[in-house]
Design a protein around this motif. Structure first.
Motif, PDB file in Angstrom:
ATOM      1  N   ASP A   1       0.804  -1.223   0.000  1.00 40.66           N
ATOM      2  CA  ASP A   1       0.000   0.000   0.000  1.00 40.66           C
ATOM      3  C   ASP A   1       0.832   1.266   0.000  1.00 40.66           C
ATOM      4  OD1 ASP A   1      -2.930  -0.681   0.106  1.00 40.66           O
ATOM      5  OD2 ASP A   1      -2.209  -1.924   1.753  1.00 40.66           O
ATOM      6  N   GLY A   2       2.149   1.129   0.113  1.00 41.19           N
ATOM      7  CA  GLY A   2       3.023   2.292   0.109  1.00 41.19           C
ATOM      8  C   GLY A   2       3.430   2.785   1.488  1.00 41.19           C
ATOM      9  N   ASN A   3       3.075   2.074   2.553  1.00 43.12           N
ATOM     10  CA  ASN A   3       3.572   2.431   3.880  1.00 43.12           C
ATOM     11  C   ASN A   3       5.085   2.232   3.868  1.00 43.12           C
ATOM     12  OD1 ASN A   3       1.040   2.937   5.399  1.00 43.12           O
ATOM     13  ND2 ASN A   3       0.637   0.799   4.854  1.00 43.12           N
ATOM     14  N   LYS A   4       5.824   3.253   4.263  1.00 43.15           N
ATOM     15  CA  LYS A   4       7.284   3.253   4.115  1.00 43.15           C
ATOM     16  C   LYS A   4       7.981   2.770   5.381  1.00 43.15           C
ATOM     17  CE  LYS A   4       7.064   6.921   0.757  1.00 43.15           C
ATOM     18  NZ  LYS A   4       7.297   8.328   0.481  1.00 43.15           N
ATOM     19  N   TRP A   5       9.038   1.991   5.152  1.00 42.28           N
ATOM     20  CA  TRP A   5       9.846   1.428   6.220  1.00 42.28           C
ATOM     21  C   TRP A   5      11.317   1.702   5.962  1.00 42.28           C
ATOM     22  CZ3 TRP A   5       8.052  -1.216  10.480  1.00 42.28           C
ATOM     23  CH2 TRP A   5       6.701  -1.548  10.471  1.00 42.28           C
ATOM     24  N   ALA A   6      12.067   1.854   7.045  1.00 44.66           N
ATOM     25  CA  ALA A   6      13.528   1.908   6.990  1.00 44.66           C
ATOM     26  C   ALA A   6      14.067   0.905   7.992  1.00 44.66           C
ATOM     27  CB  ALA A   6      14.043   3.302   7.327  1.00 44.66           C
ATOM     28  N   LEU A   7      15.071   0.164   7.566  1.00 44.56           N
ATOM     29  CA  LEU A   7      15.837  -0.659   8.491  1.00 44.56           C
ATOM     30  C   LEU A   7      17.127   0.091   8.729  1.00 44.56           C
ATOM     31  CD1 LEU A   7      15.449  -4.258   7.018  1.00 44.56           C
ATOM     32  CD2 LEU A   7      14.014  -3.095   8.703  1.00 44.56           C
ATOM     33  N   GLN A   8      17.562   0.162   9.980  1.00 41.49           N
ATOM     34  CA  GLN A   8      18.781   0.886  10.319  1.00 41.49           C
ATOM     35  C   GLN A   8      19.709  -0.010  11.123  1.00 41.49           C
ATOM     36  OE1 GLN A   8      18.400   4.077  13.188  1.00 41.49           O
ATOM     37  NE2 GLN A   8      20.307   5.029  12.543  1.00 41.49           N
ATOM     38  N   TYR A   9      20.959   0.005  10.734  1.00 44.26           N
ATOM     39  CA  TYR A   9      22.026  -0.591  11.530  1.00 44.26           C
ATOM     40  C   TYR A   9      22.807   0.575  12.116  1.00 44.26           C
ATOM     41  CZ  TYR A   9      26.641  -2.375  12.625  1.00 44.26           C
ATOM     42  OH  TYR A   9      27.820  -2.643  13.256  1.00 44.26           O
ATOM     43  N   ILE A  10      23.009   0.553  13.424  1.00 42.64           N
ATOM     44  CA  ILE A  10      23.743   1.630  14.094  1.00 42.64           C
ATOM     45  C   ILE A  10      25.130   1.116  14.470  1.00 42.64           C
ATOM     46  CG2 ILE A  10      23.764   3.241  16.030  1.00 42.64           C
ATOM     47  CD1 ILE A  10      20.683   2.861  16.167  1.00 42.64           C
ATOM     48  N   PRO A  11      26.166   1.551  13.747  1.00 37.32           N
ATOM     49  CA  PRO A  11      27.524   1.080  14.072  1.00 37.32           C
ATOM     50  C   PRO A  11      27.898   1.450  15.503  1.00 37.32           C
ATOM     51  CG  PRO A  11      27.489   2.280  11.987  1.00 37.32           C
ATOM     52  CD  PRO A  11      26.147   2.485  12.633  1.00 37.32           C
ATOM     53  N   ASN A  12      28.649   0.595  16.134  1.00 38.90           N
ATOM     54  CA  ASN A  12      29.164   0.812  17.481  1.00 38.90           C
ATOM     55  C   ASN A  12      28.093   0.906  18.554  1.00 38.90           C
ATOM     56  OD1 ASN A  12      31.815   0.974  16.375  1.00 38.90           O
ATOM     57  ND2 ASN A  12      31.399   3.086  15.803  1.00 38.90           N
ATOM     58  N   ARG A  13      26.891   0.458  18.262  1.00 42.53           N
ATOM     59  CA  ARG A  13      25.843   0.453  19.288  1.00 42.53           C
ATOM     60  C   ARG A  13      25.903  -0.881  20.019  1.00 42.53           C
ATOM     61  NH1 ARG A  13      19.341   1.087  18.310  1.00 42.53           N
ATOM     62  NH2 ARG A  13      18.807   1.511  20.470  1.00 42.53           N
ATOM     63  N   PRO A  14      26.047  -0.847  21.321  1.00 38.00           N
ATOM     64  CA  PRO A  14      26.086  -2.117  22.046  1.00 38.00           C
ATOM     65  C   PRO A  14      24.741  -2.826  21.970  1.00 38.00           C
ATOM     66  CG  PRO A  14      26.481  -0.234  23.526  1.00 38.00           C
ATOM     67  CD  PRO A  14      26.199   0.302  22.172  1.00 38.00           C
ATOM     68  N   ASN A  15      24.778  -4.137  21.754  1.00 32.89           N
ATOM     69  CA  ASN A  15      23.581  -4.987  21.734  1.00 32.89           C
ATOM     70  C   ASN A  15      22.553  -4.548  20.717  1.00 32.89           C
ATOM     71  OD1 ASN A  15      24.679  -6.535  23.842  1.00 32.89           O
ATOM     72  ND2 ASN A  15      23.910  -5.054  25.323  1.00 32.89           N
TER      73      ASN A  15
END
Length: 125
Positions: A110-124
């Motif tokens: 339907d066009g609902n937008k998503w982002a996946l994010q990897y955060i470098p140096n983030r613990p756990n």
């Protein structure tokens, strides 16, 4: 006192199509799919490892399909997440590397937008 965000409504036009997309292409868990009455269908889907779910269904919101705000999920391995989405046939962006994170973007049918994010140096992460 804790305040925990645990459910976000995502407006869709076809509940079965959206459920299939989120479960079989993106990899969410199907937690609940019931019709409690009154023209309501409540479907709860949860990303693996998340404490927050999304809800799709019938009779739940007046928001037009595809108008959910941009939603974001943090992942521990952006390359694996990208490969999973692409391998399951999701139209997914290339990995975008920024100083504040690495991102992959996609949209539901339907066009609902998503982002996946990897955060470098983030613990756990």
């Amino acid at each position: 006192m804790d305040w925990k965000l645990e459910l976000v409504f995502v407006p869709v036009s076809d509940v079965d199509r959206a459920k299939d997309f989120y479960v079989n292409k993106v990899g969410f868990n199907a937690d609940f799919d019931e019709r409690p009455g009154g023209g309501i269908r409540f479907v709860q889907l949860t990303p693996p490892g998340s404490a927050c779910s999304i809800c799709i269904g019938e009779g739940l919101t007046d928001a037009p399909p595809g108008t959910a705000p941009n939603m974001q999920i943090v992942v521990s391995d952006i390359e694996a997440a990208h490969a999973q989405l692409k391998g399951n046939g999701v139209d997914v962006s290339d990995i975008d590397v920024q100083a504040w994170g690495h991102f992959v973007n996609f949209a539901d049918p339907d066009g609902n937008k998503w982002a996946l994010q990897y955060i470098p140096n983030r613990p756990n992460a």
